[in-house]
Enzyme design. Structure first.
Site, PDB file in Angstrom:
ATOM      1  CE1 TYR A   1       6.246  -3.531   2.430  1.00 15.83           C
ATOM      2  CE2 TYR A   1       3.985  -2.813   2.210  1.00 15.83           C
ATOM      3  CZ  TYR A   1       5.076  -3.251   2.798  1.00 15.83           C
ATOM      4  OH  TYR A   1       5.201  -3.224   4.271  1.00 15.83           O
TER       5      TYR A   1
ATOM      6  NE  ARG B   1       0.739  -6.885  12.238  1.00 17.20           N
ATOM      7  CZ  ARG B   1       0.621  -5.715  11.980  1.00 17.20           C
ATOM      8  NH1 ARG B   1      -0.430  -5.174  12.532  1.00 17.20           N
ATOM      9  NH2 ARG B   1       1.238  -4.940  10.937  1.00 17.20           N
TER      10      ARG B   1
ATOM     11  CE  LYS C   1       5.922   0.799   5.236  1.00 17.95           C
ATOM     12  NZ  LYS C   1       4.626   0.208   6.011  1.00 17.95           N
TER      13      LYS C   1
ATOM     14  CD  GLU D   1       6.320  -1.839   8.263  1.00 19.98           C
ATOM     15  OE1 GLU D   1       6.339  -0.479   8.165  1.00 19.98           O
ATOM     16  OE2 GLU D   1       5.223  -2.349   7.737  1.00 19.98           O
ATOM     17  CG  ASP D   2       4.492  -5.580   9.397  1.00 22.16           C
ATOM     18  OD1 ASP D   2       3.479  -4.693   9.606  1.00 22.16           O
ATOM     19  OD2 ASP D   2       4.482  -6.415   8.300  1.00 22.16           O
TER      20      ASP D   2
ATOM     21  CG  ASP E   1       3.827   3.212   7.767  1.00 27.16           C
ATOM     22  OD1 ASP E   1       3.509   4.114   7.492  1.00 27.16           O
ATOM     23  OD2 ASP E   1       3.498   2.245   7.047  1.00 27.16           O
ATOM     24  CG  ASP E   2       2.482  -1.539  11.130  1.00 30.22           C
ATOM     25  OD1 ASP E   2       2.525  -1.558   9.917  1.00 30.22           O
ATOM     26  OD2 ASP E   2       3.458  -2.059  11.728  1.00 30.22           O
TER      27      ASP E   2
ATOM     28  N   GLY F   1      -7.133  -2.292  17.029  1.00 31.55           N
ATOM     29  CA  GLY F   1      -5.794  -2.490  17.110  1.00 31.55           C
ATOM     30  C   GLY F   1      -4.892  -1.374  16.819  1.00 31.55           C
TER      31      GLY F   1
ATOM     32  CG  ASN G   1      -4.297  -4.040   3.461  1.00 31.86           C
ATOM     33  OD1 ASN G   1      -4.999  -3.528   2.486  1.00 31.86           O
ATOM     34  ND2 ASN G   1      -3.622  -3.021   4.073  1.00 31.86           N
TER      35      ASN G   1
HETATM   36  P1  NAD Z   1      -4.411  -5.575  14.914  1.00 31.84           P
HETATM   37  O1  NAD Z   1      -4.083  -7.121  15.154  1.00 31.84           O
HETATM   38  O2  NAD Z   1      -3.575  -4.718  15.933  1.00 31.84           O
HETATM   39  O3  NAD Z   1      -5.985  -5.171  15.435  1.00 31.84           O
HETATM   40  C1  NAD Z   1      -7.155  -6.072  14.972  1.00 31.84           C
HETATM   41  C2  NAD Z   1      -8.147  -5.427  15.781  1.00 31.84           C
HETATM   42  O4  NAD Z   1      -9.586  -5.954  15.119  1.00 31.84           O
HETATM   43  C3  NAD Z   1      -8.397  -5.940  17.247  1.00 31.84           C
HETATM   44  O5  NAD Z   1      -8.783  -4.855  18.195  1.00 31.84           O
HETATM   45  C4  NAD Z   1      -9.254  -7.201  17.291  1.00 31.84           C
HETATM   46  O6  NAD Z   1      -9.994  -7.118  18.711  1.00 31.84           O
HETATM   47  C5  NAD Z   1     -10.263  -6.625  16.200  1.00 31.84           C
HETATM   48  N1  NAD Z   1     -11.217  -7.743  15.776  1.00 31.84           N
HETATM   49  C6  NAD Z   1     -10.682  -8.909  15.465  1.00 31.84           C
HETATM   50  N2  NAD Z   1     -11.958  -9.704  15.139  1.00 31.84           N
HETATM   51  C7  NAD Z   1     -12.953  -8.758  15.371  1.00 31.84           C
HETATM   52  C8  NAD Z   1     -14.215  -9.013  15.106  1.00 31.84           C
HETATM   53  N3  NAD Z   1     -14.799 -10.280  14.611  1.00 31.84           N
HETATM   54  N4  NAD Z   1     -15.105  -7.949  15.323  1.00 31.84           N
HETATM   55  C9  NAD Z   1     -14.448  -6.869  15.803  1.00 31.84           C
HETATM   56  N5  NAD Z   1     -13.377  -6.517  15.661  1.00 31.84           N
HETATM   57  C10 NAD Z   1     -12.564  -7.813  15.762  1.00 31.84           C
HETATM   58  O7  NAD Z   1      -4.247  -5.386  13.559  1.00 31.84           O
HETATM   59  P2  NAD Z   1      -4.007  -3.946  12.830  1.00 31.84           P
HETATM   60  O8  NAD Z   1      -2.440  -3.481  12.628  1.00 31.84           O
HETATM   61  O9  NAD Z   1      -4.652  -2.881  13.454  1.00 31.84           O
HETATM   62  O10 NAD Z   1      -4.641  -4.144  11.392  1.00 31.84           O
HETATM   63  C11 NAD Z   1      -5.965  -4.341  11.296  1.00 31.84           C
HETATM   64  C12 NAD Z   1      -6.158  -4.290   9.846  1.00 31.84           C
HETATM   65  O11 NAD Z   1      -6.140  -3.043   9.163  1.00 31.84           O
HETATM   66  C13 NAD Z   1      -5.475  -5.494   9.018  1.00 31.84           C
HETATM   67  O12 NAD Z   1      -6.158  -6.048   8.067  1.00 31.84           O
HETATM   68  C14 NAD Z   1      -4.453  -4.429   8.180  1.00 31.84           C
HETATM   69  O13 NAD Z   1      -4.026  -4.994   6.962  1.00 31.84           O
HETATM   70  C15 NAD Z   1      -5.348  -3.198   8.023  1.00 31.84           C
HETATM   71  N6  NAD Z   1      -4.325  -2.075   7.949  1.00 31.84           N
HETATM   72  C16 NAD Z   1      -4.631  -1.238   6.876  1.00 31.84           C
HETATM   73  C17 NAD Z   1      -4.042  -0.247   6.682  1.00 31.84           C
HETATM   74  C18 NAD Z   1      -4.221   0.596   5.443  1.00 31.84           C
HETATM   75  O14 NAD Z   1      -5.188   0.534   4.759  1.00 31.84           O
HETATM   76  N7  NAD Z   1      -3.534   1.616   4.916  1.00 31.84           N
HETATM   77  C19 NAD Z   1      -2.992   0.012   7.285  1.00 31.84           C
HETATM   78  C20 NAD Z   1      -2.492  -0.782   8.448  1.00 31.84           C
HETATM   79  C21 NAD Z   1      -3.075  -1.879   8.686  1.00 31.84           C
END
Ligand code: NAD
Length: 555
Positions: free
Chosen positions: A106, A159, A177, A248-249, A271-272, A306, A411
């Site tokens: 993964y 995505r 997954k 997913e994604d 899951d996201d 997000g 990530n």
């Molecule tokens: P997403 O695209 O839905 O959301 C990203 C958010 O960040 C948006 O609201 C955007 O406006 C904001 N953003 C972007 N640039 C910014 C900045 N400069 N300042 C402030 N805010 C900003 O993405 P997502 O699915 O919510 O994922 C976000 C991150 O979380 C990814 O890197 C993903 O890998 C990580 N994630 C981690 C886990 C985990 O740790 N288990 C799980 C899911 C996602």
């Protein structure tokens, strides 16, 4: 589940249960581990070299081969090839060497594999349903070789991780997954079905890539997209009525809408949004055991609003309500800062999923300004913006809190808001830190810190197993809240002493079994279960978990 793949005693050249057909069936193939008696009975003599090897020796050979490879993408390819040849051996290697194999099967390697999917394509795995299959999706599902599908992971590839629109190349994600569902919760491989809904791609590089394996046009949108997804859900209901559908994604704009539309119509979750929420809330519960703080007194500032951030926000509100707060009181503890500034009521540019978290405050930009204004006890990075927790940010959190909670969840590692080492150093060793991607232990001023990895793999396999065992009709937020509580309870004092807010990954199968039992219990309590409740739920769940040991076909 134990007799899956057991061959009949029928003889004859065309018999699919004898001879070379057995060797070409990844569910039944044991390769050089077929015993003398099996070789005799199944007509395998001569089709295999004479030596009979044990599974342990085969595992050693796989590991040696992986270690000889030059890079992780080659290791990913070797593991995929093994999965295509001999699934039991693949899962033996995965389960027994989880910490080493997970980053290959993964993230982060799967991201690279998706980007290179066309170039490394060997055999198709999973089901590709394209926009051109409109009207025929049930027929395509019927082409799948296994009749008892219990869990589907589906993406439209828009995505993929933090890599954007990879179209049909996104298939690596459902495949990877589902390997984790099997490896980490023992869901039998024949019950798992990876699916890509190929609706086109807006990725110009892929549209011009001669090796691209998907539809060569831009994404369909609007009604045409919604109709295809609706037909997909209907066809699954018709063909695999007991299947859980994990989304997913999907791109953020579709993810929230699809979850909202289908969560009460099918057994489905994202899951996201929901898995991430549960793992993060579990991390917060554990962190509070270290800081000796209480959830009621917490103030949470999210960088990023997000799928991940808003998902965590909703579950955190549920957790605060569980402490006796009203919904509005709970929401006032959760602040979001996105790329345009603080999410406040006066903003007119908010996407619908952010609106429930818009609070009364003057417009404000800049993370340090927000920390000074709100004095959060916990800072949660879900922005995907590398380095956004700079020294000034961490120092400010440490000024306002004796033990600041700092989660850098973005990530892959290259996108993390800060590194573990930075969080500990800039806070003078006081931060309670967790990350989305793994970081090595850190030595700081004579102390050793082991950062926890907030990996969704602690949550989704167990949730999936619980849904399957209870045959739940729907997936509820209560189930994810319960999963978070179970995960937090699995963290020991020894883990906390090292600063680790999650248990070691090596314990994931135990954690999954405990989560599955709790999720299933909720399904029965809420009248959502279609299966009959067993007398001893824990024992039933453990017995149902697939162990990757070879079936003895002949005594
Ligand atoms: P997403 O695209 O839905 O959301 C990203 C958010 O960040 C948006 O609201 C955007 O406006 C904001 N953003 C972007 N640039 C910014 C900045 N400069 N300042 C402030 N805010 C900003 O993405 P997502 O699915 O919510 O994922 C976000 C991150 O979380 C990814 O890197 C993903 O890998 C990580 N994630 C981690 C886990 C985990 O740790 N288990 C799980 C899911 C996602």
């Amino acid at each position: 589940m134990t007799d899956v793949g057991r061959p009949s005693k029928r003889a004859g050249k065309a018999d699919p249960h004898r001879g070379v057909k057995v060797l070409h069936d990844p569910v039944r193939n044991k390769g050089t581990a077929f015993t003398e008696a099996e070789r005799e009975a199944l007509g395998l003599r001569g089709l295999l070299p004479p030596a009979v090897l044990t599974q342990d020796v085969q595992v050693d050979r796989v590991l040696q081969d992986l270690h000889r490879k030059n890079n992780d993408l080659e290791r990913y390819m070797a593991l995929s090839a093994l999965q295509d040849r001999n699934e039991v051996l693949f899962y033996r290697v995965l389960v027994d060497h989880l910490e080493e194999m997970m980053p290959l099967v993964y993230t982060p390697t799967v991201g690279e594999a998706c980007q290179e999917y066309g170039a490394i394509f060997r055999r198709p795995r999973g089901l590709f349903i394209s926009a051109e299959d409109r009207g025929r999706i049930a027929e395509l599902l019927g082409h799948w070789p296994h009749a008892d599908v219990r869990i589907i992971v589906v993406t439209d590839g828009e995505r993929i991780l933090g890599l954007g629109d990879l179209g049909a190349y996104g298939m690596g994600i459902p495949v990877g997954k589902l390997s984790l569902y099997t490896g980490c919760a023992g869901i039998h491989p024949t019950h798992c079905l990876p699916i890509t809904l190929d609706v086109g791609t807006n990725n110009e590089a892929l549209l011009g890539d001669p090796l691209y394996i998907g539809l060569r046009h831009r994404r369909i949108t609007g009604q045409a997209y919604e109709d295809l997804v609706q037909e997909f859900f209907d066809a699954v209901e018709q063909t695999f009525p007991r299947a859980v559908i994990q989304l997913e994604d999907f791109a953020t704009r579709n993810a929230f809408g699809l979850l909202e539309h289908y969560r009460d119509r099918a057994c489905t979750f994202d899951d996201d949004i929901q898995g991430t929420a549960a793992v993060a809330v579990a991390g917060i519960y554990s962190a509070l055991r270290i800081t000796k703080g209480s959830l009621r007194d917490g103030r949470f500032l999210f960088l990023g609003a997000g799928e991940a951030g808003i998902g965590i926000g909703h579950l955190l509100v549920a957790a605060l309500e569980n402490e006796g707060m009203s919904e509005s009181e709970a929401k006032e503890r959760c602040w979001f800062l996105d790329s345009k500034g603080l999410v406040v009521r006066s903003r007119t540019d908010l996407a619908p999923h952010k609106v429930p978290f818009a609070l009364d405050h003057a417009p404000l930009t800049g993370l340090v300004n927000a920390i000074d204004a709100l004095e959060p006890t916990a800072l949660i990075g879900v922005s995907g913006v590398a380095g956004s927790f700079g020294q000034d940010v961490v120092e400010r959190m440490a000024e306002h809190n004796e033990r600041p909670i700092i989660f850098a969840l973005s990530n892959p590692t290259s996108q993390s808001e800060c590194t573990a080492e930075q969080a500990y150093r800039w806070s003078g060793g006081r931060a309670v830190f967790a990350s989305g991607s793994p970081f090595d232990p850190v030595e700081f001023e004579g102390r050793r810190f082991v950062p926890g990895q907030g990996n969704n793999v602690y949550i989704f396999p167990g949730v999936g197993l619980g849904l399957i065992e209870s045959q739940a009709r729907h997936v509820t937020d209560e189930m994810f809240f319960a999963a978070a509580r179970v995960l937090a309870n699995e963290v020991t004092e020894d883990d906390l002493a090292l600063g680790r807010v999650f248990p070691p990954l090596t314990r994931v199968r135990e954690v999954s079994a405990a989560i599955a039992a709790e999720v299933a219990r909720i399904a029965w309590r809420r009248g959502l279960a279609r299966a009959e409740e067993p007398d001893d739920l824990e024992a039933t769940i453990l017995a149902a978990m697939f162990e990757p040991t070879y079936t003895r076909y002949v005594d």
